[in-house]
Design a protein around this motif. Structure first.
Motif, mmCIF file in Angstrom:
data_model
loop_
_atom_site.group_PDB
_atom_site.id
_atom_site.type_symbol
_atom_site.label_atom_id
_atom_site.label_comp_id
_atom_site.label_asym_id
_atom_site.label_seq_id
_atom_site.Cartn_x
_atom_site.Cartn_y
_atom_site.Cartn_z
ATOM 1 N N VAL A 181 -33.901 13.886 -48.016
ATOM 2 C CA VAL A 181 -34.357 13.677 -46.640
ATOM 3 C C VAL A 181 -33.512 14.427 -45.613
ATOM 4 O O VAL A 181 -33.771 14.343 -44.416
ATOM 5 C CB VAL A 181 -34.376 12.172 -46.289
ATOM 6 N N ARG A 240 -40.130 11.731 -44.620
ATOM 7 C CA ARG A 240 -39.784 13.012 -43.994
ATOM 8 C C ARG A 240 -40.833 13.417 -42.965
ATOM 9 O O ARG A 240 -40.497 13.845 -41.856
ATOM 10 C CB ARG A 240 -39.673 14.114 -45.061
ATOM 11 N N LEU A 267 -38.193 19.276 -41.744
ATOM 12 C CA LEU A 267 -38.437 17.941 -42.318
ATOM 13 C C LEU A 267 -39.877 17.825 -42.810
ATOM 14 O O LEU A 267 -40.139 17.375 -43.933
ATOM 15 C CB LEU A 267 -38.154 16.857 -41.279
ATOM 16 N N GLY A 283 -40.986 18.462 -46.699
ATOM 17 C CA GLY A 283 -41.530 17.223 -47.224
ATOM 18 C C GLY A 283 -42.806 17.499 -48.002
ATOM 19 O O GLY A 283 -43.023 16.962 -49.099
#
Length: 274
Positions: free
Chosen positions: A21, A254, A123, A127
């Motif tokens: 993460v 995420r 992110l 993800g």
């Protein structure tokens, strides 16, 4: 920065370093939770990561000792375990990309790449990458299957973690899954591969910032100590967790965090750079 704030940042670092993460993204965001909100900085982040990497050394001590001993025995022409020696060489080779890129792009890493718009994009984007690799990967290969080519791909994936939001473990685990490795194998090798890079970066930043302004040594030590204690517990839980479940919860987290960060930036509740 107070000792309380440092302890909170150490807690954040310990909780997120080994999860896919991005601990650097969380530290970057967490700095805005305190009075006089600001980015803790790339140097502080690198130094505090020494704590979580010490947790890796303690947790995987037997593996590290065997790999180091086999590598040294091979180097001096003594009888050795070929698989452990091979892993030693792969860790060394896989550390080269992040060292080279870290030195060449140091100014960008400490400035432009810490823009929170970039963090949000990484992110969300990585993800999605993690989710696709986890869903489509064959998950059959283990450490004995690790080749020179695969080792270099792992190393290049780790180097992408120089950008906050990518995640060191997320990038390397995604690469491992894409190449057909099991979740646990990809995670274990990710942790081992990070040792030279994190210690090198952390001690370099510690030496470089010794006489510069920023958090005091005692404050930084507080954050590092907390990250070590918390990180040690997280390693054990994470490795048990991924042996029984997919990475879907981390993918969802995420994307949600990246979306929330974009909303906060659009509403100008936090600045993209500070």
């Amino acid at each position: 920065m107070t000792h309380y704030e440092a302890a909170v940042l150490g807690l954040v670092q310990g909780l997120t370093e080994f999860l896919p993460v991005s601990s650097s993204a969380h530290l970057r965001i967490a700095g805005h939770l305190f009075p006089g909100a600001q980015d803790p900085g790339a140097a502080f982040t690198a130094i505090v990561q020494i704590g979580t990497e010490l947790a890796v050394v303690f947790y995987f001590w037997n593996d590290i000792r065997n790999i180091g001993a086999a590598w040294l025995r091979q180097a001096i022409g003594r009888q050795h375990d070929p698989q452990d020696a091979h892993l030693g060489w792969l860790v060394i080779m896989g550390s080269v990309p992040i060292v080279v890129l870290g030195l060449l792009a140091q100014d960008l890493i400490e400035t432009s790449l810490r823009n929170l718009y970039m963090t949000a994009a990484m992110l969300i984007g990585f993800g999605v990458v993690l989710g696709l690799c986890d869903r489509l990967g064959r998950k059959v290969k283990t450490l004995p299957d690790l080749s020179w080519r695969d080792g270099m791909i792992f190393g290049l994936a780790q180097a992408m973690a120089l950008i906050p939001g990518v995640s060191r473990s997320g990038g390397t685990i995604s690469a491992g899954l894409a190449m057909g490795y099991t979740r646990e194998t990809a995670a274990r090798y990710s942790f081992l591969l990070a040792i030279p890079a994190v210690f090198g970066s952390g001690f370099y930043q510690l030496w470089s910032s010794w006489n510069h302004s920023g958090p005091t040594l005692s404050v930084t030590a507080t954050a590092t100590a907390v990250s070590f204690v918390v990180g040690y517990g997280v390693i054990a839980v994470f490795l048990r967790m991924i042996s029984a479940m997919s990475f879907a919860p981390f993918v969802i987290y995420r994307i949600a965090l990246g979306g929330l960060l974009l909303l906060l930036l659009q509403e100008r509740l936090i600045p993209p750079l500070s």
